[in-house]
Structures are given as C-alpha cells and as structure tokens.
Design an enzyme around this catalytic site. Structure first.
Site, PDB file in Angstrom:
ATOM      1  N   GLU A 144      19.983  26.948  -9.905  1.00 53.71           N
ATOM      2  CA  GLU A 144      18.936  26.055  -9.682  1.00 53.71           C
ATOM      3  C   GLU A 144      19.090  24.150  -9.794  1.00 53.71           C
ATOM      4  OE1 GLU A 144      14.992  24.781 -12.626  1.00 53.71           O
ATOM      5  OE2 GLU A 144      15.050  26.742 -12.399  1.00 53.71           O
TER       6      GLU A 144
ATOM      7  N   THR B 108      27.424  26.099 -22.449  1.00 51.95           N
ATOM      8  CA  THR B 108      28.293  26.548 -23.071  1.00 51.95           C
ATOM      9  C   THR B 108      28.199  25.189 -24.380  1.00 51.95           C
ATOM     10  OG1 THR B 108      29.400  27.429 -21.248  1.00 51.95           O
ATOM     11  CG2 THR B 108      30.708  26.871 -23.611  1.00 51.95           C
TER      12      THR B 108
ATOM     13  N   CYS C 225      18.519  27.645 -16.220  1.00 49.91           N
ATOM     14  CA  CYS C 225      19.590  26.748 -17.008  1.00 49.91           C
ATOM     15  C   CYS C 225      21.075  27.475 -17.334  1.00 49.91           C
ATOM     16  CB  CYS C 225      19.124  26.459 -17.948  1.00 49.91           C
ATOM     17  SG  CYS C 225      17.362  25.670 -17.691  1.00 49.91           S
TER      18      CYS C 225
ATOM     19  N   GLY D  93      32.285  28.855 -19.827  1.00 50.05           N
ATOM     20  CA  GLY D  93      31.268  28.496 -18.643  1.00 50.05           C
ATOM     21  C   GLY D  93      31.492  28.865 -17.419  1.00 50.05           C
TER      22      GLY D  93
ATOM     23  N   SER E 226      24.120  19.494 -13.709  1.00 50.16           N
ATOM     24  CA  SER E 226      24.122  18.955 -14.515  1.00 50.16           C
ATOM     25  C   SER E 226      25.642  18.123 -14.205  1.00 50.16           C
ATOM     26  CB  SER E 226      24.085  18.657 -15.648  1.00 50.16           C
ATOM     27  OG  SER E 226      25.326  19.470 -16.448  1.00 50.16           O
TER      28      SER E 226
ATOM     29  N   GLN F 272      33.407  24.777 -24.855  1.00 49.51           N
ATOM     30  CA  GLN F 272      33.724  23.931 -24.255  1.00 49.51           C
ATOM     31  C   GLN F 272      35.364  23.649 -24.428  1.00 49.51           C
ATOM     32  OE1 GLN F 272      31.804  20.251 -23.566  1.00 49.51           O
ATOM     33  NE2 GLN F 272      28.973  21.963 -23.791  1.00 49.51           N
ATOM     34  N   ARG F 273      35.878  23.881 -22.555  1.00 52.04           N
ATOM     35  CA  ARG F 273      36.932  23.770 -21.649  1.00 52.04           C
ATOM     36  C   ARG F 273      37.644  24.885 -22.617  1.00 52.04           C
ATOM     37  NH1 ARG F 273      37.686  19.301 -19.869  1.00 52.04           N
ATOM     38  NH2 ARG F 273      39.922  18.999 -19.989  1.00 52.04           N
TER      39      ARG F 273
ATOM     40  N   GLY G 145      37.171  28.390 -20.968  1.00 49.60           N
ATOM     41  CA  GLY G 145      36.840  29.384 -20.255  1.00 49.60           C
ATOM     42  C   GLY G 145      35.487  30.215 -20.354  1.00 49.60           C
TER      43      GLY G 145
END
Length: 551
Positions: free
Chosen positions: A441, A410, A407, A420, A445, A415-416, A418
């Site tokens: 895995e 962020t 899994c 991630g 999403s 988020q948005r 960098g």
C-alpha cells in the site's frame, strides 16, 4: 518579509520561530541546521524547546536547551495579515497580478475559441492541467491489452562496437527515483509530477510494459555508453513521474491522511517504551492515553502488548498473563523464526495495541481502531522464555487494489539484520500460495521504500541471472512471466528495471543490459542475505473472505 532578531537577549522565542540549532551529525561532528520551534516548556526553572530540523526526518525532532540555539539568526513567524477589502467594499478581495493575468489568459482563450454561431464548446484545459497531464501516448499504452514483451540474454561475445553505433542516435530520457527526504516541491503524496519534453527525431513508443516491443538482456556489457530509454512508470508506483497524486486512502489499519497533522501530532508524546529486554525511543507521535504521556517510561507486555504505567503494574500483570506467543495461528516456523496469523476481528485488543506500538515508528500513517477487516502477520524470535516480537505486517482481507501489505514494520532493535526483507519475502510467499500478484500500500515510508526496492532488485536479478541459453539461442522471458514467478506486480517489475537503469534500446529493440558491476554487486548482496523463507515450512491455507459475511 521575515524579521530578524536584532537583540537576541531581549527576545522571547515563541512557537513557529526558526533558527539554527546545534546537533551532531552521523560523523559526530557539530552542525547548525535550520530548525523550527514547535513547543516551549519550562522544567526546573529551565526552558526547553522542541525543535523540528527543516528538511530532516521527523524522527530526529527533540527537546533542546537554550544554549544550543543560535539566537543571532532568529527568524520570527510571519504574521497572517487580514484579507483587505477591494474599494472598501466588504467581502471582496483586491486584485493580484497573478490572478489578473490568469483571468486575462482565460478570457483570451475563451474569445479565441468561441464559436461564431453562439454554440458553447467544452472548456479548454487550464495551463496547470496541461503542464502536469500524462502524455496521451502513455494513456493509450496503459489501456491497451497487448502481447507481453520478451526478454532475451546475450553473452558478452556477441557485443561489439555495434552497440555504441546502434545507440548513438537514440533519444533518451531517464527518470530515477530518489530516496532522500529532500523531495522537490512537485512531489505530493509520494508521487512526482514531471513534464517530459518532446524529443526530436522519429517517434517511437517508449513503454516496455506495452505492446509488441521486443526486450532482450545483454549480459556483462562493459560499454559504459549505453542509452536508457524512458519508460512510463507504473500507475501504482510510489516514485511515479507522471502519476497524478490521488486523495489519501480511507481504508487501512494505518492509513495515509495528513488532515490530522497539527501541532500535537507533530511532537513525540512518549519518552521511552520498555518492551521485554529492550528499551525503545519512539520516533513519532502515537495516540496512547493522555495520562501515560507524562511518564518517563511506558511499560508494555511483550506477549500481549498491553500498556502499563509502572514496573510494578507490569510485574503484577505478568503473573496473570499466560501468553508466551502472539494470539492466533502459527503458520510458519524454521529454526527460531516463527510467523503468527492474527485475525483483527477475533483478537481486537492485541491488534489495537500492535497498531499503537507501530504508530510510534510509522509517521506516514494514521491509526484507525477498526481492525476487523485486517489480518496481522507477526514475526517472532523464539528462546526459552517465549516468542518475542521482531516485526509485523498487516493486510486487508479483501483488497480491491491488489495490496498484499497495508503496514509493515521491523522494530528498531532488529533493524539492519535482514528481518525487513524476510517480512517482505513472506508477504510475497503468501501471495504465491493465493495465486495472486501483490504490491504494498502506498505511500511507503522512506525506510520501507528502500527495503522494497532492494528486495525487488535482488529478486528480479536472481531470475535474470539464472536464465540459460536454449539451443544456442538467447534465453527469453517476459515481464508477465517475471511477475508470475515472483508474485511482484507488473508495474513494480517495470519500475525496478527502470530504477536499476537496465532498460536500453538496441538494434530496434528494447533490451536489458546487465553490467559486471550490477552482477558483482548482486552476488555480494546475496552472500550477506542469510535469512530466507523456506516454502516447505509454510502451513497456510488461503481463505475466500468474499464468501464470509462478517469475516
């Protein structure tokens, strides 16, 4: 047939009804998408309706008031009719045209193929299986272990009008993955089933991952008429077009399992989470204790992630909690960014609390409380108050399927920016140290798939553009070499080349065509990517978990 409400004022809206609901789109304009009523409650003598917008992500589900509902187009849920009996006999069903036709087809097939001497033959494939079966040539190509294809680069000066001539007679079929939520009905469990029609002309293997096909790179090709040869997607690819959907995985700290998807888990149960200086609006259901779901705000300690019911309880907890960073070993630090490795067996409470928090923002997974077989890598940002969690990823200590990520998340405030890609890059950096290739895995999403596609594309293009001619000859690199350099699994490399539409057939060989648009877009993306992993700052020694009895 769906019944429509004639008199809206006299009709009671119940769970399962569908009707247009007013909402604001990204441009802050009014729109009326169709929505399903999942729950109804009354607060201060006013009714509220929990709606799920059809064909929209569940993170947009919300409670709305009655004035946002278009009662004129109300659709009632279909009543489930009782199973009728056939000829009045209990336990028998009436015949349906579909079932009768299917039965007659099967009888005809059996009679046509029945042996004359009474011998039994294997039952032929049903029409459904034949439709979705993987082409036989692809099965052979996957199983064979053959030499790796070679990639070559050719400067633009070598490209003339011969390109269009050589490609004019090539039969093509391109499969592009889509990243929206409007998947066709043939999609199941993150994989697509698609029938590939037979193509006229001479037969030719269309598999860049197989055999002795030569693959070259033609750089800076301005000719828009380049043909893309279909390549069988990798077995592990989420957007595989031929792959047969498999059963949900039953391993993982958060594993895919839709059997739990009832009316309770379809609704967000936490209104708001306060984590340090951030307040987060959860996207999905998370199985926090029932008594906490009625609170307006759920308070979390940002260092140990313990959940508390009030601000006063949090303040009292902070006087006792001496953690200022996640438990475990700090294995990476550069500037203000640090990574901590946490053993799911040694730090069970923290790992379980982390999974509960992550479930608020991951819908495609189910939470399991057995964290012993997992390692958690938490990324933090440091300031004078301590190490604040930014995101994390987990992975199995022993993965039989080469998964290097179970899994990955962020947190929304980061988020948005960098982070991630930094998490993904770190996971592959550990795979390089371990001497393995890895893959995330499945299923991913929607946001996870976008992030991985972007990372794979930038990483592979970075390698291809750094290749230089050798003694005037075109530089060569194999798919396996790309996989070894990046630790990206070979199937992911192939699917990314296919996604970028780089595979072409030129003068009897498979080539990779790097257009100026792709090169310019890659250079612009790399200029914006400021956060990178520095391998010199990594202090990590891989462990052989197979030799450890209980981890």
């Amino acid at each position: 047939m769906t019944k429509m409400a004639d008199n809206a004022s006299s009709v009671d809206i119940v769970e399962g009804c569908r009707l247009p609901v007013l909402r604001k789109n990204q441009e802050h304009e009014d729109e009326w998408p169709l929505a399903e009523i999942l729950s109804v409650k009354e607060v201060s003598s006013r009714k509220l309706y929990y709606v799920h917008y059809i064909d929209f992500n569940k993170r947009l589900d919300e409670w709305v008031t009655g004035d946002r509902l278009d009662m004129k187009k109300l659709q009632f849920p279909k009543k489930e009719a009782k199973t009728p009996t056939k000829n009045g006999l209990p336990g028998s069903r009436p015949g349906s045209p579909e079932r009768d036709v299917r039965k007659s087809l099967e009888l005809n097939a059996q009679s046509a193929s029945a042996p004359s001497r009474g011998k039994t033959l294997p039952t032929p494939l049903s029409a459904h299986n034949e439709l979705h079966a993987t082409p036989e040539i692809n099965n052979h190509d996957i199983k064979k272990e053959e030499p790796d294809p070679v990639v070559q680069i050719t400067p633009r000066s070598d490209l003339t009008n011969n390109v269009s001539k050589c490609l004019s007679g090539v039969c093509t079929g391109l499969v592009k993955p889509h990243f929206n939520n409007n998947f066709p009905k043939s999609f199941k469990n993150g994989t697509a089933r698609r029938l590939i029609p037979p193509q006229p002309g001479r037969k030719r293997k269309a598999n860049c991952g197989g055999a002795d096909e030569m693959i070259k790179v033609l750089q800076y090709n301005n000719n828009p008429q380049s043909a893309s040869v279909f390549l069988p997607p990798p077995e592990d690819s989420q957007d595989s077009s031929d792959g047969v959907p498999t059963a949900p995985r039953m391993t993982g700290s958060l594993v895919s399992d839709r059997s739990h998807d009832d009316i309770v888990t379809r609704m967000k149960n936490i209104e708001c989470i306060e984590l340090g200086r951030h307040r987060l609006k959860p996207w999905y259901f998370s199985p926090y204790p029932q008594e906490l779901t009625t609170l307006p705000i759920l308070y979390l300690c940002e260092f140990c992630l313990k959940y508390l019911k009030s601000l006063k309880c949090l303040q009292r907890h902070l006087t006792k909690c001496h953690l200022r960073h996640p438990p475990g070993n700090e294995i990476y630090r550069k500037g203000t960014i640090s990574f901590f490795e946490i053993d799911g067996r040694k730090n069970k409470n923290y790992s379980q609390n982390l999974c509960l928090l992550a479930k608020c923002f991951l819908d495609h997974k189910t939470l399991y409380y057995d964290t012993d077989p997992f390692l958690f890598y938490v990324m933090t940002e440091y300031d004078s108050k301590g190490f604040h969690i930014v995101g994390y990823y987990s992975k199995e200590k022993e993965s039989t399927e080469d998964y290097n990520v179970a899994c990955i998340l962020t947190l929304p405030p980061y988020q948005r920016r960098g982070y991630g890609k930094l998490l993904i890059e770190f996971s592959y950096e550990l795979s390089k140290v371990e001497g393995k290739t890895g893959t995330p895995e499945k299923p991913l999403s929607d946001l996870g798939l976008l992030s991985y596609r972007s990372y794979w594309s930038q990483t592979i293009l970075e390698i291809l553009m750094e290749l230089k001619p050798d003694n005037g000859e075109r530089p060569q690199i194999t798919i396996n070499e790309i996989s070894e350099i990046t630790s990206v699994k070979k199937e992911d490399v192939i699917s990314t080349l296919q996604y970028l539409n780089l595979i072409n057939y030129y003068k009897g060989q498979y080539i990779l065509t790097l257009s100026e648009d792709i090169v310019d877009g890659h250079e612009r993306a790399m200029q914006k990517r400021h956060l990178r992993i520095d391998s010199k700052c990594l202090h990590f020694t891989p462990k052989d978990w197979s030799k450890r009895g209980k981890w």
